[in-house]
Design a protein around this motif. Sequence first.
Motif, PDB file in Angstrom:
ATOM      1  N   ALA A  81       0.858  -1.183   0.000  1.00 55.90           N
ATOM      2  CA  ALA A  81       0.000   0.000   0.000  1.00 55.90           C
ATOM      3  C   ALA A  81       0.891   1.228   0.000  1.00 55.90           C
ATOM      4  N   SER A  82       0.391   2.295  -0.565  1.00 51.98           N
ATOM      5  CA  SER A  82       1.139   3.553  -0.524  1.00 51.98           C
ATOM      6  C   SER A  82       0.151   4.703  -0.392  1.00 51.98           C
ATOM      7  N   PHE A  83       0.638   5.775   0.232  1.00 51.41           N
ATOM      8  CA  PHE A  83      -0.163   6.969   0.456  1.00 51.41           C
ATOM      9  C   PHE A  83       0.685   8.181   0.110  1.00 51.41           C
ATOM     10  N   PRO A  84       0.149   9.114  -0.659  1.00 51.95           N
ATOM     11  CA  PRO A  84       0.913  10.325  -0.952  1.00 51.95           C
ATOM     12  C   PRO A  84       0.957  11.240   0.270  1.00 51.95           C
ATOM     13  N   GLU A  85       1.904  12.149   0.287  1.00 48.17           N
ATOM     14  CA  GLU A  85       1.997  13.128   1.368  1.00 48.17           C
ATOM     15  C   GLU A  85       0.659  13.848   1.528  1.00 48.17           C
ATOM     16  N   ASP A  86       0.264  14.049   2.764  1.00 48.58           N
ATOM     17  CA  ASP A  86      -0.978  14.734   3.158  1.00 48.58           C
ATOM     18  C   ASP A  86      -2.245  13.902   2.948  1.00 48.58           C
ATOM     19  N   ALA A  87      -2.131  12.646   2.533  1.00 44.52           N
ATOM     20  CA  ALA A  87      -3.322  11.806   2.376  1.00 44.52           C
ATOM     21  C   ALA A  87      -3.856  11.417   3.745  1.00 44.52           C
ATOM     22  N   ARG A  88      -5.164  11.527   3.917  1.00 47.47           N
ATOM     23  CA  ARG A  88      -5.807  11.080   5.150  1.00 47.47           C
ATOM     24  C   ARG A  88      -6.012   9.580   5.002  1.00 47.47           C
ATOM     25  N   ILE A  89      -5.402   8.813   5.897  1.00 54.40           N
ATOM     26  CA  ILE A  89      -5.452   7.352   5.821  1.00 54.40           C
ATOM     27  C   ILE A  89      -6.725   6.826   6.467  1.00 54.40           C
ATOM     28  N   PHE A  90      -7.069   7.378   7.606  1.00 54.59           N
ATOM     29  CA  PHE A  90      -8.348   7.071   8.240  1.00 54.59           C
ATOM     30  C   PHE A  90      -8.727   8.176   9.204  1.00 54.59           C
ATOM     31  N   GLU A  91     -10.022   8.209   9.544  1.00 56.96           N
ATOM     32  CA  GLU A  91     -10.586   9.204  10.460  1.00 56.96           C
ATOM     33  C   GLU A  91     -11.008   8.521  11.753  1.00 56.96           C
ATOM     34  N   PHE A 103      -8.197   7.429  16.690  1.00 58.13           N
ATOM     35  CA  PHE A 103      -7.535   8.636  16.207  1.00 58.13           C
ATOM     36  C   PHE A 103      -7.690   8.697  14.698  1.00 58.13           C
ATOM     37  N   GLY A 104      -7.277   9.803  14.119  1.00 60.56           N
ATOM     38  CA  GLY A 104      -7.146   9.901  12.677  1.00 60.56           C
ATOM     39  C   GLY A 104      -5.683   9.702  12.325  1.00 60.56           C
ATOM     40  N   ALA A 105      -5.417   9.446  11.046  1.00 62.65           N
ATOM     41  CA  ALA A 105      -4.035   9.268  10.596  1.00 62.65           C
ATOM     42  C   ALA A 105      -3.866   9.944   9.243  1.00 62.65           C
ATOM     43  N   VAL A 106      -2.741  10.647   9.102  1.00 61.80           N
ATOM     44  CA  VAL A 106      -2.432  11.325   7.851  1.00 61.80           C
ATOM     45  C   VAL A 106      -0.972  11.067   7.497  1.00 61.80           C
ATOM     46  N   ALA A 107      -0.718  10.890   6.205  1.00 67.57           N
ATOM     47  CA  ALA A 107       0.659  10.693   5.737  1.00 67.57           C
ATOM     48  C   ALA A 107       1.387  12.029   5.830  1.00 67.57           C
ATOM     49  N   PHE A 108       2.417  12.071   6.636  1.00 69.65           N
ATOM     50  CA  PHE A 108       3.226  13.285   6.813  1.00 69.65           C
ATOM     51  C   PHE A 108       4.200  13.454   5.656  1.00 69.65           C
ATOM     52  N   SER A 109       4.528  12.343   5.021  1.00 70.30           N
ATOM     53  CA  SER A 109       5.386  12.299   3.836  1.00 70.30           C
ATOM     54  C   SER A 109       4.854  11.141   2.992  1.00 70.30           C
ATOM     55  N   PRO A 110       5.364  10.934   1.791  1.00 73.18           N
ATOM     56  CA  PRO A 110       4.929   9.739   1.051  1.00 73.18           C
ATOM     57  C   PRO A 110       5.202   8.487   1.891  1.00 73.18           C
ATOM     58  N   VAL A 111       4.228   7.592   1.926  1.00 76.09           N
ATOM     59  CA  VAL A 111       4.315   6.403   2.782  1.00 76.09           C
ATOM     60  C   VAL A 111       4.148   5.143   1.942  1.00 76.09           C
ATOM     61  N   ARG A 112       5.001   4.187   2.226  1.00 80.64           N
ATOM     62  CA  ARG A 112       4.846   2.830   1.710  1.00 80.64           C
ATOM     63  C   ARG A 112       4.647   1.928   2.919  1.00 80.64           C
ATOM     64  N   ALA A 113       3.715   0.979   2.777  1.00 82.29           N
ATOM     65  CA  ALA A 113       3.385   0.137   3.927  1.00 82.29           C
ATOM     66  C   ALA A 113       2.906  -1.234   3.466  1.00 82.29           C
ATOM     67  N   TYR A 114       2.945  -2.165   4.417  1.00 83.82           N
ATOM     68  CA  TYR A 114       2.269  -3.436   4.237  1.00 83.82           C
ATOM     69  C   TYR A 114       0.886  -3.261   4.835  1.00 83.82           C
ATOM     70  N   GLU A 115      -0.131  -3.648   4.086  1.00 81.52           N
ATOM     71  CA  GLU A 115      -1.505  -3.549   4.577  1.00 81.52           C
ATOM     72  C   GLU A 115      -2.030  -4.949   4.856  1.00 81.52           C
ATOM     73  N   PHE A 116      -2.744  -5.079   5.972  1.00 80.13           N
ATOM     74  CA  PHE A 116      -3.307  -6.357   6.381  1.00 80.13           C
ATOM     75  C   PHE A 116      -4.801  -6.217   6.590  1.00 80.13           C
ATOM     76  N   ASP A 117      -5.561  -7.143   6.050  1.00 82.75           N
ATOM     77  CA  ASP A 117      -7.001  -7.203   6.283  1.00 82.75           C
ATOM     78  C   ASP A 117      -7.222  -7.810   7.671  1.00 82.75           C
ATOM     79  N   ALA A 118      -7.931  -7.086   8.513  1.00 82.71           N
ATOM     80  CA  ALA A 118      -8.099  -7.517   9.907  1.00 82.71           C
ATOM     81  C   ALA A 118      -8.782  -8.877  10.011  1.00 82.71           C
ATOM     82  N   GLN A 119      -9.836  -9.104   9.237  1.00 85.67           N
ATOM     83  CA  GLN A 119     -10.566 -10.366   9.327  1.00 85.67           C
ATOM     84  C   GLN A 119      -9.675 -11.547   8.959  1.00 85.67           C
TER      85      GLN A 119
END
Length: 151
Positions: A26-36, A88-104
């Motif tokens: 997964a990746s998120f650009p800088e300033d992207a809101r990841i969750f609220e 909490f909410g989360a926002v990408a402070f810089s470009p982010v690369r991550a491993y994403e996991f489905d909780a279920q």
Amino acid sequence: MTKAIKLLTALPPPQRQRLMALAREASFPEDARIFEADGRADRFWVIRSGAVSLDQQVNSLQRVTVASLGAGDLLGWSWLFPPYTWDFGAVAFSPVRAYEFDAQAVLELCEEDPELGMMLVRNVAEVLAHRLEMTRGKLMEQYTLHRRGAL
């Protein structure tokens, strides 16, 4: 102060491999809101690169950053506890690369492999304890600054 635990490196290789089989890039650009805050918590991430800020809405106009996360850090733990909504909410402070996991999928894996489930819960608990300690320190710092300003 305790050292921050890195979720993936804290797991022994066999359990880490089983968990990583569920990961997707997964990746998120800088300033992207990841969750609220209060949104449905149905996934989590382990940050590979970049920085994420956790924030709390103080009023309709203001958010306060409560933590900053970087490479190796767990992003999101609310998927593990009812009512499964973000605290909490989360926002990408810089470009982010991550491993994403489905909780279920992860919860089903933990049911199949109780040893992995116990390790994962313990590691998430250590992450939470560390973040609580960090937040307490920030609150004490803010209180001290506020008291000095009031004198």
